[in-house]
Design an enzyme around this catalytic site. Structure first.
Site, PDB file in Angstrom:
ATOM      1  N   GLU A   1       0.873  -1.170   0.000  1.00  0.00           N
ATOM      2  CA  GLU A   1       0.000   0.000   0.000  1.00  0.00           C
ATOM      3  C   GLU A   1       0.913   1.224   0.000  1.00  0.00           C
ATOM      4  O   GLU A   1       1.790   1.337   0.852  1.00  0.00           O
ATOM      5  CB  GLU A   1      -0.884  -0.016   1.254  1.00  0.00           C
ATOM      6  CG  GLU A   1      -1.880   1.112   1.238  1.00  0.00           C
ATOM      7  CD  GLU A   1      -2.810   1.119   2.450  1.00  0.00           C
ATOM      8  OE1 GLU A   1      -2.813   0.139   3.213  1.00  0.00           O
ATOM      9  OE2 GLU A   1      -3.514   2.130   2.605  1.00  0.00           O
TER      10      GLU A   1
ATOM     11  N   ARG B   1       4.846 -12.817   9.882  1.00  0.00           N
ATOM     12  CA  ARG B   1       5.514 -11.528   9.680  1.00  0.00           C
ATOM     13  C   ARG B   1       6.937 -11.604  10.188  1.00  0.00           C
ATOM     14  O   ARG B   1       7.227 -12.359  11.113  1.00  0.00           O
ATOM     15  CB  ARG B   1       4.848 -10.431  10.531  1.00  0.00           C
ATOM     16  CG  ARG B   1       3.500  -9.980  10.108  1.00  0.00           C
ATOM     17  CD  ARG B   1       2.981  -8.962  11.114  1.00  0.00           C
ATOM     18  NE  ARG B   1       3.573  -7.647  10.905  1.00  0.00           N
ATOM     19  CZ  ARG B   1       3.087  -6.761  10.043  1.00  0.00           C
ATOM     20  NH1 ARG B   1       2.025  -7.041   9.337  1.00  0.00           N
ATOM     21  NH2 ARG B   1       3.667  -5.588   9.901  1.00  0.00           N
TER      22      ARG B   1
ATOM     23  N   LYS C   1       3.939   0.411   9.754  1.00  0.00           N
ATOM     24  CA  LYS C   1       4.109   1.670   9.018  1.00  0.00           C
ATOM     25  C   LYS C   1       3.538   2.854   9.774  1.00  0.00           C
ATOM     26  O   LYS C   1       4.070   3.963   9.699  1.00  0.00           O
ATOM     27  CB  LYS C   1       3.423   1.568   7.649  1.00  0.00           C
ATOM     28  CG  LYS C   1       4.349   1.012   6.594  1.00  0.00           C
ATOM     29  CD  LYS C   1       3.710   1.082   5.232  1.00  0.00           C
ATOM     30  CE  LYS C   1       2.637   0.035   5.112  1.00  0.00           C
ATOM     31  NZ  LYS C   1       2.031  -0.026   3.787  1.00  0.00           N
TER      32      LYS C   1
HETATM   33  P1  ATP Z   1       1.331  -2.067   8.119  1.00  0.00           P
HETATM   34  O1  ATP Z   1       0.298  -2.967   8.772  1.00  0.00           O
HETATM   35  O2  ATP Z   1       2.493  -1.737   8.948  1.00  0.00           O
HETATM   36  O3  ATP Z   1       0.729  -0.870   7.431  1.00  0.00           O
HETATM   37  P2  ATP Z   1       1.046  -3.640   5.834  1.00  0.00           P
HETATM   38  O4  ATP Z   1       1.165  -5.107   5.984  1.00  0.00           O
HETATM   39  O5  ATP Z   1      -0.319  -3.074   5.740  1.00  0.00           O
HETATM   40  O6  ATP Z   1       1.899  -2.960   6.959  1.00  0.00           O
HETATM   41  P3  ATP Z   1       1.532  -3.347   3.080  1.00  0.00           P
HETATM   42  O7  ATP Z   1       2.175  -2.249   2.333  1.00  0.00           O
HETATM   43  O8  ATP Z   1       0.077  -3.562   2.891  1.00  0.00           O
HETATM   44  O9  ATP Z   1       1.869  -3.117   4.602  1.00  0.00           O
HETATM   45  O10 ATP Z   1       2.318  -4.703   2.856  1.00  0.00           O
HETATM   46  C1  ATP Z   1       2.629  -5.229   1.605  1.00  0.00           C
HETATM   47  C2  ATP Z   1       2.987  -6.673   1.756  1.00  0.00           C
HETATM   48  O11 ATP Z   1       4.088  -6.824   2.651  1.00  0.00           O
HETATM   49  C3  ATP Z   1       1.841  -7.482   2.340  1.00  0.00           C
HETATM   50  O12 ATP Z   1       1.736  -8.695   1.630  1.00  0.00           O
HETATM   51  C4  ATP Z   1       2.240  -7.707   3.756  1.00  0.00           C
HETATM   52  O13 ATP Z   1       1.707  -8.898   4.238  1.00  0.00           O
HETATM   53  C5  ATP Z   1       3.771  -7.738   3.669  1.00  0.00           C
HETATM   54  N1  ATP Z   1       4.383  -7.314   4.932  1.00  0.00           N
HETATM   55  C6  ATP Z   1       4.187  -6.160   5.581  1.00  0.00           C
HETATM   56  N2  ATP Z   1       4.861  -6.132   6.746  1.00  0.00           N
HETATM   57  C7  ATP Z   1       5.518  -7.320   6.835  1.00  0.00           C
HETATM   58  C8  ATP Z   1       6.384  -7.915   7.805  1.00  0.00           C
HETATM   59  N3  ATP Z   1       6.724  -7.283   8.922  1.00  0.00           N
HETATM   60  N4  ATP Z   1       6.864  -9.144   7.542  1.00  0.00           N
HETATM   61  C9  ATP Z   1       6.546  -9.794   6.415  1.00  0.00           C
HETATM   62  N5  ATP Z   1       5.739  -9.292   5.472  1.00  0.00           N
HETATM   63  C10 ATP Z   1       5.215  -8.074   5.664  1.00  0.00           C
HETATM   64 MG    MG Z   2      -1.754  -3.405   4.281  1.00  0.00          MG
END
Ligand code: ATP
Ligand code: MG
Length: 559
Positions: A38, A265, A275
């Site tokens: 995102e 994760r 984030k």
């Molecule tokens: P946040 O919840 O911090 O906003 P997010 O998971 O919503 O993070 P995205 O930009 O939607 O962030 O994530 C893109 C991809 O990266 C998704 O498939 C997500 O599952 C993966 N991802 C995000 N954070 C992690 C992490 N700490 N470890 C492994 N994969 C991750």
């Molecule tokens: Mg997300």
């Protein structure tokens, strides 16, 4: 010593599943993954784990991996993040399959499919506000309450939904919901919201839309549009899988139905990867931006001097599993150190300088002493460093009253100056409060190159910089940004565990002259001090990447 594991074929439950699918001719043997960030922040170390999994898996099975911006929320998204994500992915060394894709490019198709659900009696417009809807959802073991708008006719729903699309209603006054089961044991299936009204311009679609799809409504359908076979996401989406499947089952899909699989994760000690929290660190001015070298963002780690290859090897080494766990940051650092040990040029830098005067040095003489650039790689050759009768050494390398087992310079003691000569301390000056200001020594001309012809030994070797040739600059030394191993573990708020002084700047450091020509971003080893990354924007500012000692080995010994 940590073995990186990258030279062994990887195996884990995801790869096993993909092999199984191939054996059963599922998806016609095709493998297609996607990485779906995102664009509401920059990529961090956790994303690196998802990226390596998505891209490496596709590569291993002869498939492709798409990059899809999951840009369904107009509020927090920004083209600066889109550009930053592209840059960071490229830095990691991954090229998406074709052009970057955007969930917003599918808004039209998603809308049509939503009308399809409405016309099948599988979605309805609810006039209640978000709070009421949330209360009616009930909870685990508690019944849900059906909305009074749930039994609207298809015609009425279609008319209202079209009006929502056309901007006829205020934000928060209506939503479109899937009509599934308000008593379902999985809360995700209790008539989830598909669309919300937002009169907010979107970074790609401008003012075209007044309704925006939720993550759940957009994600599986976007996967299906692209032909994704294996949709890998993190464990918190486990309970969403039933909804992912439900939507896909109701739609007239052109091809195979993609499958969602969840993995743990990546979490690291002393680190946050949410984030929202990272954005707060930037907004609250706790760090200097998303690329502050203390940030676990890819741009922060890059500026700090972490090689992309080390990050990828770390991700391969820890692997993927279905159990959440937190890895020691020292393990990641040991991958970084291992890489830099092999690749970084050795340089001499005096961070807290003090003068050393060699009293028997011939007036005005300059010796160019030859030193090895990298003992780990003979191809890197040698360089010449000017040596004169007036040098800088570290304040810490001299003691007027040495403690026991102090083997560095002290009156009467002989030491080696790296690659140059043996010198013996003969005296020192002090300032008005008694601190040494200048140290005096004599050198032994017979020890040129740093070795005594008669095999005489010294107990320490020190780095130095010729005063006349030194270039001055600064370094930043870092502590963990969060003092606690698990930030927020005690109080629930990671900010309570912020290390109060996580950066120390040293100005007036003295560097050997070749550092004036170092490329922006290059990482070197300052002899005896650690690895340091040249700042990409400020010449002669260095960030300490990691120290020399393998903390991970120490942790493992401790068991
Ligand atoms: P946040 O919840 O911090 O906003 P997010 O998971 O919503 O993070 P995205 O930009 O939607 O962030 O994530 C893109 C991809 O990266 C998704 O498939 C997500 O599952 C993966 N991802 C995000 N954070 C992690 C992490 N700490 N470890 C492994 N994969 C991750
Ligand atoms: Mg997300």
């Amino acid at each position: 010593m940590v073995s990186n594991g990258a030279d062994q074929p990887l195996d884990d439950f995801v790869r096993e599943l993909v092999r199984d699918d191939a054996a059963n001719e599922r998806f016609g043997g095709r493998v297609q993954t996607r990485f779906p960030p995102e664009p509401n922040g920059y990529l961090h170390i956790g994303h690196a784990k998802a990226i390596t999994l998505d891209f490496e898996l596709a590569k291993e099975f002869g498939g492709v991996c798409n990059l899809r911006f999951d840009d369904t929320n107009p509020d927090t998204e920004d083209t600066a993040f889109v550009d930053g994500i592209l840059e960071d992915l490229d830095w990691l060394g991954y090229q998406p399959n074709g052009e970057p894709l955007y969930a917003s490019d599918y808004f039209e198709q998603l809308y049509d499919w939503a009308e399809h659900l409405v016309s099948q009696g599988l979605a309805y417009v609810d006039d209640q506000d978000a709070e009421t809807i949330s209360q009616q959802r009930g909870g685990f073991g508690q019944p849900g309450t059906e909305s009074p708008f749930r039994s609207r006719t298809v015609e009425e729903n279609l008319e209202l939904f079209r009006k929502m699309r056309d901007g006829a209603f205020d934000e928060g006054t209506r939503v479109l919901r899937a009509k599934i089961d308000m008593q379902h044991e999985n809360m995700q299936l209790r008539d989830p919201v598909m669309y919300r009204i937002r009169h907010e311009p979107h970074h790609r679609t401008g003012n075209r839309w007044h309704i925006y799809p939720t993550y759940d409504w957009a994600h599986g359908q976007s996967d299906a549009i692209e032909g994704v076979t294996h949709s890998l996401c993190t464990l918190e989406f486990d309970s969403h899988r039933a909804l992912y499947d439900w939507y896909l089952t109701q739609l007239p899909l052109p091809g195979d139905t993609p499958r969602q699989t969840e993995f743990a994760r990546l979490e690291l000690t002393h680190t946050v990867t949410s984030k929202r929290r990272l954005a707060a660190l930037v907004q609250d001015g706790i760090v200097d931006g998303w690329d502050d070298p203390r940030m676990p963002t890819l741009r922060g780690l890059r500026r700090r001097g972490y090689p992309a290859a080390a990050i990828k090897e770390f991700c391969s080494y820890i692997g993927v599993s279905r159990a959440n766990s937190r890895h020691q940051i020292e393990l990641l650092e040991s991958f970084v150190r291992q890489h830099l040990n092999a690749t970084a040029q050795r340089k001499m830098a005096v961070l807290e300088p003090m003068r050393l005067v060699i009293t028997n040095w011939p007036d005005g003489q300059i010796d160019e002493v030859e030193v090895v650039n990298n003992p780990e790689n003979s191809d890197d050759g040698t360089r010449f460093v000017p040596f004169t009768g007036e040098l800088f050494i570290e304040q810490d390398d001299f003691r007027a009253d040495p403690p026991p087992k102090y083997f560095r310079l002290t009156p009467g003691r002989e030491v080696r100056l790296r690659g140059a000569y043996f010198v013996t301390c003969t005296g020192f000056d002090v300032d008005e409060v008694g601190n040494p200001t200048t140290v005096y020594a004599t050198y032994d001309p017979e020890t040129r190159g740093g070795n005594a012809p008669n095999g005489r030994k010294v107990k320490s070797t020190m780095h130095w910089v010729s005063a006349q040739h030194a270039v001055s600059g600064s370094v930043a030394l870092y502590e963990r940004l969060f003092a606690a191993e698990v930030p927020g573990n005690e109080t629930g708020d990671p900010m309570d565990d912020l290390e109060p002084n996580s950066v120390t700047r040293l100005e007036n450091c003295m560097f050997e002259p070749s550092l004036a020509d170092l490329a922006p971003g290059e990482v070197v080893q300052f002899e005896r001090l650690g690895y340091f990354a040249h700042d990409p924007r400020t010449p002669l500012l260095f960030h300490r990447t990691v120290g020399l000692r393998d903390e991970w080995a120490r942790i493992q010994q401790r068991g």
